[in-house]
Write a protein that holds these residues in place. Structure first.
Motif, PDB file in Angstrom:
ATOM      1  N   PRO A   1     -11.893  23.869  -9.929  1.00  0.00           N
ATOM      2  CA  PRO A   1     -10.642  22.871 -10.690  1.00  0.00           C
ATOM      3  C   PRO A   1     -10.626  23.081 -12.285  1.00  0.00           C
ATOM      4  N   VAL A   2      -9.370  23.986 -12.702  1.00  0.00           N
ATOM      5  CA  VAL A   2      -9.321  23.700 -14.263  1.00  0.00           C
ATOM      6  C   VAL A   2      -8.410  22.768 -13.969  1.00  0.00           C
ATOM      7  N   LEU A   3      -8.228  22.083 -15.363  1.00  0.00           N
ATOM      8  CA  LEU A   3      -6.877  20.670 -15.859  1.00  0.00           C
ATOM      9  C   LEU A   3      -6.478  21.802 -16.388  1.00  0.00           C
ATOM     10  N   ALA A   4      -5.460  22.330 -15.907  1.00  0.00           N
ATOM     11  CA  ALA A   4      -3.945  23.210 -16.718  1.00  0.00           C
ATOM     12  C   ALA A   4      -2.884  22.233 -17.051  1.00  0.00           C
TER      13      ALA A   4
ATOM     14  N   TRP B   1      -2.229  22.816 -12.063  1.00  0.00           N
ATOM     15  CA  TRP B   1      -1.161  22.201 -13.094  1.00  0.00           C
ATOM     16  C   TRP B   1      -0.999  20.516 -13.599  1.00  0.00           C
ATOM     17  N   THR B   2      -0.976  19.989 -14.628  1.00  0.00           N
ATOM     18  CA  THR B   2      -0.578  18.738 -14.025  1.00  0.00           C
ATOM     19  C   THR B   2       0.285  18.719 -15.511  1.00  0.00           C
ATOM     20  N   ASP B   3       1.279  17.704 -14.894  1.00  0.00           N
ATOM     21  CA  ASP B   3       2.373  16.934 -16.056  1.00  0.00           C
ATOM     22  C   ASP B   3       1.957  16.669 -17.243  1.00  0.00           C
ATOM     23  N   PRO B   4       2.563  16.192 -18.524  1.00  0.00           N
ATOM     24  CA  PRO B   4       1.876  16.312 -19.485  1.00  0.00           C
ATOM     25  C   PRO B   4       1.705  14.593 -19.719  1.00  0.00           C
ATOM     26  N   GLU B   5       2.482  13.509 -19.344  1.00  0.00           N
ATOM     27  CA  GLU B   5       2.825  11.817 -18.917  1.00  0.00           C
ATOM     28  C   GLU B   5       1.587  11.878 -18.140  1.00  0.00           C
ATOM     29  N   THR B   6       1.148  12.546 -17.047  1.00  0.00           N
ATOM     30  CA  THR B   6      -0.476  12.291 -16.697  1.00  0.00           C
ATOM     31  C   THR B   6      -1.865  12.916 -17.378  1.00  0.00           C
ATOM     32  N   ILE B   7      -1.224  13.139 -17.956  1.00  0.00           N
ATOM     33  CA  ILE B   7      -2.549  13.431 -19.396  1.00  0.00           C
ATOM     34  C   ILE B   7      -2.884  12.898 -19.855  1.00  0.00           C
ATOM     35  N   LEU B   8      -1.492  12.580 -20.791  1.00  0.00           N
ATOM     36  CA  LEU B   8      -1.718  11.658 -21.994  1.00  0.00           C
ATOM     37  C   LEU B   8      -1.966  10.572 -21.082  1.00  0.00           C
ATOM     38  N   ALA B   9      -1.652   9.403 -20.479  1.00  0.00           N
ATOM     39  CA  ALA B   9      -1.646   7.981 -20.168  1.00  0.00           C
ATOM     40  C   ALA B   9      -2.966   8.494 -19.462  1.00  0.00           C
ATOM     41  N   ALA B  10      -4.026   9.636 -19.397  1.00  0.00           N
ATOM     42  CA  ALA B  10      -5.787   8.929 -18.859  1.00  0.00           C
ATOM     43  C   ALA B  10      -6.070   9.516 -20.860  1.00  0.00           C
TER      44      ALA B  10
ATOM     45  N   CYS C   1      -5.485  24.690 -27.965  1.00  0.00           N
ATOM     46  CA  CYS C   1      -3.815  24.998 -28.279  1.00  0.00           C
ATOM     47  C   CYS C   1      -2.499  24.262 -26.929  1.00  0.00           C
ATOM     48  N   TRP C   2      -2.949  23.272 -26.481  1.00  0.00           N
ATOM     49  CA  TRP C   2      -1.635  22.551 -25.810  1.00  0.00           C
ATOM     50  C   TRP C   2      -1.820  21.766 -26.759  1.00  0.00           C
ATOM     51  N   ILE C   3      -0.051  22.028 -26.538  1.00  0.00           N
ATOM     52  CA  ILE C   3       0.926  20.383 -27.233  1.00  0.00           C
ATOM     53  C   ILE C   3       2.074  19.905 -26.348  1.00  0.00           C
ATOM     54  N   PRO C   4       2.314  18.613 -25.720  1.00  0.00           N
ATOM     55  CA  PRO C   4       3.026  18.380 -24.976  1.00  0.00           C
ATOM     56  C   PRO C   4       4.505  18.307 -25.646  1.00  0.00           C
ATOM     57  N   PRO C   5       5.386  18.001 -24.944  1.00  0.00           N
ATOM     58  CA  PRO C   5       6.892  18.849 -25.736  1.00  0.00           C
ATOM     59  C   PRO C   5       6.941  16.876 -26.052  1.00  0.00           C
ATOM     60  N   GLY C   6       7.713  17.696 -27.348  1.00  0.00           N
ATOM     61  CA  GLY C   6       7.780  16.173 -28.528  1.00  0.00           C
ATOM     62  C   GLY C   6       8.224  17.278 -29.163  1.00  0.00           C
TER      63      GLY C   6
ATOM     64  N   ARG D   1     -12.696  15.840 -14.027  1.00  0.00           N
ATOM     65  CA  ARG D   1     -13.261  15.278 -13.474  1.00  0.00           C
ATOM     66  C   ARG D   1     -12.017  14.244 -12.882  1.00  0.00           C
ATOM     67  N   ARG D   2     -12.164  13.312 -14.102  1.00  0.00           N
ATOM     68  CA  ARG D   2     -11.830  12.264 -13.868  1.00  0.00           C
ATOM     69  C   ARG D   2      -9.920  11.915 -13.953  1.00  0.00           C
ATOM     70  N   VAL D   3      -9.866  12.977 -14.510  1.00  0.00           N
ATOM     71  CA  VAL D   3      -7.699  13.248 -14.661  1.00  0.00           C
ATOM     72  C   VAL D   3      -7.028  14.259 -13.501  1.00  0.00           C
ATOM     73  N   LEU D   4      -8.221  15.188 -12.987  1.00  0.00           N
ATOM     74  CA  LEU D   4      -8.175  15.904 -11.824  1.00  0.00           C
ATOM     75  C   LEU D   4      -7.790  14.611 -10.745  1.00  0.00           C
ATOM     76  N   ALA D   5      -8.930  13.978 -10.573  1.00  0.00           N
ATOM     77  CA  ALA D   5      -8.375  12.824  -9.363  1.00  0.00           C
ATOM     78  C   ALA D   5      -7.572  12.200  -9.200  1.00  0.00           C
ATOM     79  N   LEU D   6      -6.304  11.724 -10.204  1.00  0.00           N
ATOM     80  CA  LEU D   6      -4.757  11.245 -10.378  1.00  0.00           C
ATOM     81  C   LEU D   6      -4.331  12.407  -9.209  1.00  0.00           C
TER      82      LEU D   6
END
Length: 312
Positions: free
Chosen positions: A161-164, A224-233, A243-248, A307-312
């Motif tokens: 599993p890869v956090l995308a 694939w994980t939404d930006p809100e979850t990633i940023l909240a973590a 390479c990734w920047i959330p919308p904004g 792993r921690r973020v994927l568990a969310l």
């Protein structure tokens, strides 16, 4: 970028001279001059050149010194700058006329954006309309020593599993170093600034990461994980997820620029699949571990955080 310019110049028939400290040997057939941008330019006190390509990323005072020294013996000076010279927030669809940060052509070490803008001004002082400011964005490709694409490739090669980071179809703008070099040498008398990245719509995060899966042949499962979850973590865009920047505003400025000028003057961007595959081939050829520039911090997410973020 320096390597890409030297290789493209040699391939297309230029007589190439390099100037560096000698820690990286020049390819066969290239005239190698030794010196130090900060301390010893004596090797550049003789000789004439049609074009100078400068990739310096630090104190503008070093660029000022070389530009002044070469002004009477070089036809043109192309400085590889950055789109970071535009004032934040840079709106989507911004082009070369967007507002700029302040810069000091004689300045020392400071912020990356300020140093790059100062270096542009340093070149302009001596070369005027014989200067080009090649404002690159995200540079990828073989021999990358920042670690962004190499990190994604090595992580995805491990599989599982890869956090995308989403949105999956969020656009990214980048330029392969080889395409950047080709444009620069094909426009040896270009004057003024030009933004050099792929056009909007050229690639997305999905395209990039799926190309990594295909190139490595791994069993990676892109989650694939939404930006809100990633940023909240507490995950840092760009550095922990390269390479990734959330919308904004940040995404608009980095991945939403108008590159009409570059396209109209011959920029050709190879498919992201080619950039990724060639980078993976290079990585494998050196044992799978990319070199790391000592002046830049390592990038990428730790396995524990992933792993921690994927568990969310």
């Amino acid at each position: 970028m320096g390597r890409a310019v030297v290789e493209e110049g040699s391939r297309t028939g230029w007589k190439v001279t390099t100037f560096n400290r000698g820690t990286h040997p020049a390819p066969e057939g290239v005239t190698a001059l030794r010196g130090d941008r900060l301390a010893d330019l004596s090797a550049l006190e003789r000789g004439e050149w049609d074009l100078v390509v400068d990739t310096w990323s630090h104190a503008p005072s070093a660029v000022r010194a070389s530009a002044r020294l070469l002004a009477g013996r070089a036809g043109h000076y192309s400085y590889v700058s950055t789109r970071s010279v535009y004032a934040f927030p840079t709106p989507a669809d911004a082009a070369e006329d967007a507002p700029l940060v302040e810069g000091d052509p004689g300045g020392g070490e400071s912020g990356y954006d300020v140093m790059k803008r100062g270096s542009e001004l340093a070149v302009e002082e001596s070369f005027g309309d014989r200067a080009a400011f090649v404002r690159a964005g995200l540079i990828l490709g073989p021999h990358e020593n920042i670690g962004r694409l190499p990190w994604w490739l090595t992580r995805i090669a491990r599989g599982g599993p890869v956090l995308a980071p989403g949105p999956a179809d969020g656009g990214i703008q980048f330029v392969d170093a080889r395409d950047l070099a080709a444009w620069t040498l094909a426009n040896p008398s270009f004057s003024g600034p030009c933004d050099l990245v792929s056009p909007v719509g050229h690639a997305s995060m999905r395209d990039l990461l799926e190309a990594c899966v295909a190139a490595t042949g791994s069993d990676a499962d892109l989650r694939w994980t939404d930006p809100e979850t990633i940023l909240a973590a507490g995950v840092e865009p760009w550095t922990e997820l390269p390479c990734w920047i959330p919308p904004g505003p940040g995404h608009d400025g980095m991945h939403g620029s108008d590159v009409s000028l570059a396209l109209s003057t011959g920029l050709r961007c190879r498919p992201v699949t080619e950039t990724v595959a060639d980078t993976w081939t290079w990585l494998r050829s050196i044992g799978g571990r990319a070199p790391q520039r000592p002046d830049r911090p390592p990038v990428g997410l730790t396995a524990e955080t992933e792993r921690r973020v994927l568990a969310l």
